[in-house]
Write a protein that holds these residues in place. Sequence first.
Motif, short mmCIF file in Angstrom:
data_model
loop_
_atom_site.label_atom_id
_atom_site.label_comp_id
_atom_site.label_asym_id
_atom_site.label_seq_id
_atom_site.Cartn_x
_atom_site.Cartn_y
_atom_site.Cartn_z
N GLY A 1 -0.06 -8.51 2.59
CA GLY A 1 -1.07 -9.86 2.58
C GLY A 1 -2.20 -9.31 1.92
N LEU A 2 -3.38 -10.15 1.90
CA LEU A 2 -4.64 -9.65 1.33
C LEU A 2 -5.26 -8.10 1.66
CD1 LEU A 2 -6.56 -13.01 0.90
CD2 LEU A 2 -4.87 -11.87 -0.73
N GLY A 3 -4.87 -8.07 3.11
CA GLY A 3 -5.25 -6.85 3.77
C GLY A 3 -4.73 -5.45 2.96
N THR A 4 -3.58 -5.68 2.57
CA THR A 4 -2.89 -4.61 1.59
C THR A 4 -3.31 -4.62 0.24
OG1 THR A 4 -0.82 -5.87 1.93
CG2 THR A 4 -1.07 -4.19 3.33
N VAL A 5 -3.45 -5.90 -0.30
CA VAL A 5 -3.70 -5.97 -1.58
C VAL A 5 -5.19 -5.31 -1.86
CG1 VAL A 5 -4.36 -7.46 -3.55
CG2 VAL A 5 -2.33 -8.12 -2.00
N ILE A 6 -6.14 -5.53 -0.99
CA ILE A 6 -7.52 -5.13 -1.34
C ILE A 6 -7.69 -3.46 -1.42
CG2 ILE A 6 -9.90 -4.98 -0.57
CD1 ILE A 6 -9.51 -7.92 0.45
N TYR B 1 3.20 1.15 2.75
CA TYR B 1 2.87 -0.04 3.83
C TYR B 1 3.71 -0.30 4.81
CZ TYR B 1 -1.26 -0.77 1.09
OH TYR B 1 -2.79 -0.68 0.35
N SER B 2 5.21 -0.13 4.09
CA SER B 2 6.32 -0.71 4.89
C SER B 2 6.85 0.37 5.77
CB SER B 2 7.42 -1.12 3.89
OG SER B 2 8.39 -0.08 3.98
N SER B 3 6.55 1.89 5.23
CA SER B 3 6.85 2.71 6.42
C SER B 3 5.84 2.76 7.45
CB SER B 3 6.90 4.15 5.46
OG SER B 3 5.66 4.55 5.26
N LEU B 4 4.68 2.47 7.04
CA LEU B 4 3.47 2.60 8.20
C LEU B 4 3.70 0.93 9.05
CD1 LEU B 4 0.37 3.73 6.10
CD2 LEU B 4 1.83 4.86 8.07
N GLY B 5 4.43 0.17 8.60
CA GLY B 5 4.75 -1.29 9.29
C GLY B 5 3.87 -2.12 9.31
#
Lengths: 346, 258
Positions: free
Chosen positions: B130-135, B122-126
Amino acid sequence: MSGPLLRLDTISKTYRDVTAVHPLDLEVGRGDFLALLGPSGCGKTTLLRMIGGFLPPTTGRVEIEGRDVTALGPEKRNTNMVFQGYGLFPHMTVAQNIGYGPKIAGRDPEQIDLDVVRMLNLVHLNAVADRLPAALSGGQQQRVALARALVMRPAILLLDEPLAALDLKLRKAMQDELKALHKAIGGTFIFVTHDQGEAIDLANRIVIMEAGRIVQQGTPEDVYRRPASRFVASFVGDANMLPARRVGAEVAIGGGRLPAPGVDGDVLVVIRPDDVTLDATCPIGLDGTLAECRFMGPYQRLTVTLADGTQVIVHRPSGADAAPLPGVGDAVRLGLPPAACSVVAP
Amino acid sequence: MPGRGNLLWTGFGVLALVFLLSPLALVVFFSFAENQNATFPAGGATLHWYGVLFDDPDFWKALGNSAIVTLTVGLVSMVVGTAAAMTLARTRPALANALIGVITLPIMLPPLVLALALATGYSSLGLPLGLGTVIPSHVVFTQPFVILVVHAQMASFNMAVVDSARDLGAGPWTIFRTVILPIIRPTLIGATLMAMAVSLDDFIITYFTIGGGMTLPTMIWGMLRKALDPSINALGALVLVATVGTSLIALRLTRYRG
């Protein structure tokens, strides 16, 4: 309408490097009760599934009522199938199973109810209309599968080993029922079976398959009395096969001659055990010794050993008026009525 | 001497059960106890700690987040997992098994490695956490449960039923809706609830991918680090009730008879 109801034109099926069905032609007329008969792996079920649209043929055309349906799936064909395992919907009642097809077809709900009741009557299942398939016996499930297919009023009803899952007694009863059903609705039935007795009893026409090819077709009597090959003779009923030679389109055997067109060489003379007599006046006679005599209920099964060691089986009625038998070890003369003899390649 | 052997086994069984269940029982017990330190003597019975919990705005935020994540993950896993399982059921077995190996990799991996990989990804994709990454992170490791369970059911599925429906005029979607779905529905619900249970109590992957927010497990973690407030026990008891309740509903719905 003229022409056959179903026409298969050079139809074949090949899987990778295995040919399940070699290119073949077949015509089925309206009202036929046709048996596709053969041992397992002969391609009969593959052929049935191509007729139903479940398998696309590798080559050839399928025509139903004069229309090319080769490219159509089963949902678009005017055929319906009774599957070997029945394939009943386990979560629907008997009535819902039968009403499924008409509902998909968008028939009027009131008409569907009438059709379902009519079908329940036809297959005698009114009492179990609201049960789930799991609560039915094998014979009842079979009848649901039949009703579910027949309610669609198919041009051709296809049946894949319809009676294989039933025990012997039930199978006999269902044979009678199938026959009565065919007569009652006057439809066209094609069924696959490996049971020659079933084919002979039910069908008015038998197509015998071996290794992906049709080897003979005709009425049950044709294929039983006049087998075209050694395979047919041995697969349909019991057969005695006596080695002989053909010279000049004739086969000499037991002091008689059988007309047999074909090239000179070794042949087999085929005769059914129930056609062999102990009648000494018969034009073809074979001398031998009675080796064994067994009581089989409705008939007696005699084993006669000929001078060259060949064994011939003879079936004789075991009723009270049957002629007295020679004893075991006695010399007997077997009579072979020429009309009952067939000559096939060895 | 069967009597003595039985006694030994019974004793062992009781001991194992006590070991397994007593911490759970203690959590529930102390959530109703007056003692501030959650130690014996427990003091009188009280609902005070539940009051403390319900007065905490963080609790409601975490509960809301957990609800969003669990329900979304359950729904997405069910749809994705079922679609994948149906496709796999129609794939030839050798290929299907290879694909299942790849798909189930996330539950074979150590969760820590998976969490790290996702956070790095996620961090490399910038992408903001948040919940949008948790799901989606949860779906990665919950969908294998659905795929495995539904695929197992499809493997033993009577395909003659599908052939019959086709034969009677039904198209693919109608067949799925009227025949396949009703037959596999109990399995589907069971698998979905399983995915939801796994998602609900996940800590590591949530912790790595949620950024600043919190779900119930990460909230418990945060509370533990501050002080051993018995309202943790109240929260624990609530999560326990939710999980056991869900399982009971699942068993009831799937008509599981033990």
